[in-house]
Design a protein around this motif. Structure first.
Motif, PDB file in Angstrom:
ATOM      1  N   ARG A  97       0.800  -1.278  -0.045  1.00 59.48           N
ATOM      2  CA  ARG A  97      -0.009   0.024   0.128  1.00 59.48           C
ATOM      3  C   ARG A  97       0.733   1.419   0.078  1.00 59.48           C
ATOM      4  O   ARG A  97       0.494   2.224  -0.716  1.00 59.48           O
ATOM      5  N   GLN A  98       1.989   1.232   0.882  1.00 58.25           N
ATOM      6  CA  GLN A  98       3.081   2.413   1.007  1.00 58.25           C
ATOM      7  C   GLN A  98       3.724   2.753  -0.330  1.00 58.25           C
ATOM      8  O   GLN A  98       3.640   3.967  -0.855  1.00 58.25           O
ATOM      9  N   GLN A  99       3.930   1.514  -0.981  1.00 57.19           N
ATOM     10  CA  GLN A  99       4.663   1.827  -2.591  1.00 57.19           C
ATOM     11  C   GLN A  99       3.738   2.261  -3.323  1.00 57.19           C
ATOM     12  O   GLN A  99       3.907   3.075  -4.133  1.00 57.19           O
ATOM     13  N   GLN A 100       2.330   1.577  -3.447  1.00 58.64           N
ATOM     14  CA  GLN A 100       1.339   2.343  -4.343  1.00 58.64           C
ATOM     15  C   GLN A 100       1.094   3.845  -3.976  1.00 58.64           C
ATOM     16  O   GLN A 100       1.012   4.422  -5.072  1.00 58.64           O
ATOM     17  N   ALA A 101       1.071   4.292  -2.715  1.00 55.12           N
ATOM     18  CA  ALA A 101       0.850   5.331  -2.429  1.00 55.12           C
ATOM     19  C   ALA A 101       1.835   6.209  -2.767  1.00 55.12           C
ATOM     20  O   ALA A 101       1.528   7.639  -3.453  1.00 55.12           O
TER      21      ALA A 101
ATOM     22  N   GLU B 225       4.135  10.476  -6.788  1.00 56.94           N
ATOM     23  CA  GLU B 225       5.320  10.740  -7.672  1.00 56.94           C
ATOM     24  C   GLU B 225       4.628  11.061  -9.027  1.00 56.94           C
ATOM     25  O   GLU B 225       5.040  11.898  -9.698  1.00 56.94           O
ATOM     26  N   ALA B 226       3.555   9.958  -9.408  1.00 54.86           N
ATOM     27  CA  ALA B 226       2.946  10.220 -10.872  1.00 54.86           C
ATOM     28  C   ALA B 226       2.132  11.516 -10.760  1.00 54.86           C
ATOM     29  O   ALA B 226       2.008  12.212 -11.746  1.00 54.86           O
ATOM     30  N   GLY B 227       1.464  12.058  -9.757  1.00 60.71           N
ATOM     31  CA  GLY B 227       0.914  13.283  -9.604  1.00 60.71           C
ATOM     32  C   GLY B 227       1.805  14.381  -9.631  1.00 60.71           C
ATOM     33  O   GLY B 227       1.615  15.485 -10.013  1.00 60.71           O
ATOM     34  N   ALA B 228       2.983  14.473  -9.108  1.00 60.67           N
ATOM     35  CA  ALA B 228       3.983  15.476  -8.940  1.00 60.67           C
ATOM     36  C   ALA B 228       4.526  15.813 -10.453  1.00 60.67           C
ATOM     37  O   ALA B 228       4.756  16.747 -10.800  1.00 60.67           O
TER      38      ALA B 228
END
Length: 176
Positions: free
Chosen positions: A156-160, A165-168
């Motif tokens: 979950r933490q990796q996905q978050a 990162e994708a959003g940034a």
């Protein structure tokens, strides 16, 4: 020693404190069960080492504000050579009440304690079905649900982090 008295009468009972957090098993039940032995009776005379494949899944459904259904699905497939000796599917479920707990505590209980409670029931049913099918007894080994939950949290933490990162990296809307 007896209750203290005031003017010869028993002291009034202290007001009951608000009940603390509650975790309780409301019901344990079999949701679905299946046993197949597609190559019987010929498979009983097959030689060779059995190849076992275990698949374990957990599903959680919120039934109401304080009640959750946790379903532990165990699928065990046994092959001898290329032939399937048997397939056992057990969906063992339970209804669990959780009152006065923080969301994080509920998540931990749903991911660790609930499947831990259900597993012995599923293990027994799998063993009984295999034996009733004419095969040697089989007992599933204990499963460390705490370790599985820790791995789920890590994922979950990796996905978050990947989502952040994708959003940034995404260009701001309206900028040309």
């Amino acid at each position: 020693m007896s209750d203290e008295t005031t003017n010869g009468a028993a002291a009034p009972a202290a007001p009951q404190e608000a009940a603390g957090p509650v975790f309780s098993v409301e019901k344990i039940y079999v949701k679905d069960v299946s046993f197949e032995s597609p190559n019987s009776p010929a498979i009983f005379s097959e030689g060779g080492q059995p190849d076992l494949q275990l698949n374990l899944n957990q599903r959680v459904q919120r039934l109401n504000e304080n009640l959750f259904e946790v379903s532990l699905r165990v699928t065990l497939t046994c092959k001898v050579g290329e032939k399937t000796a048997y397939v056992v599917e057990v969906d063992q479920a339970g209804a669990f009440a959780m009152v006065g707990l923080q969301p994080q505590a509920i998540d931990v209980l749903l991911g660790t304690q609930c499947p831990h409670i259900l597993f012995p029931y599923a293990r027994q049913l799998v063993s009984d079905l295999i034996q009733a099918g004419g095969f040697p007894p089989f007992l599933l080994q204990p499963i460390n649900f705490d370790a599985l939950y820790a791995e789920t949290l890590r994922q979950r933490q990796q996905q978050a982090a990947a989502s952040a990162e994708a959003g940034a990296d995404a260009p701001a809307a309206g900028n040309a």
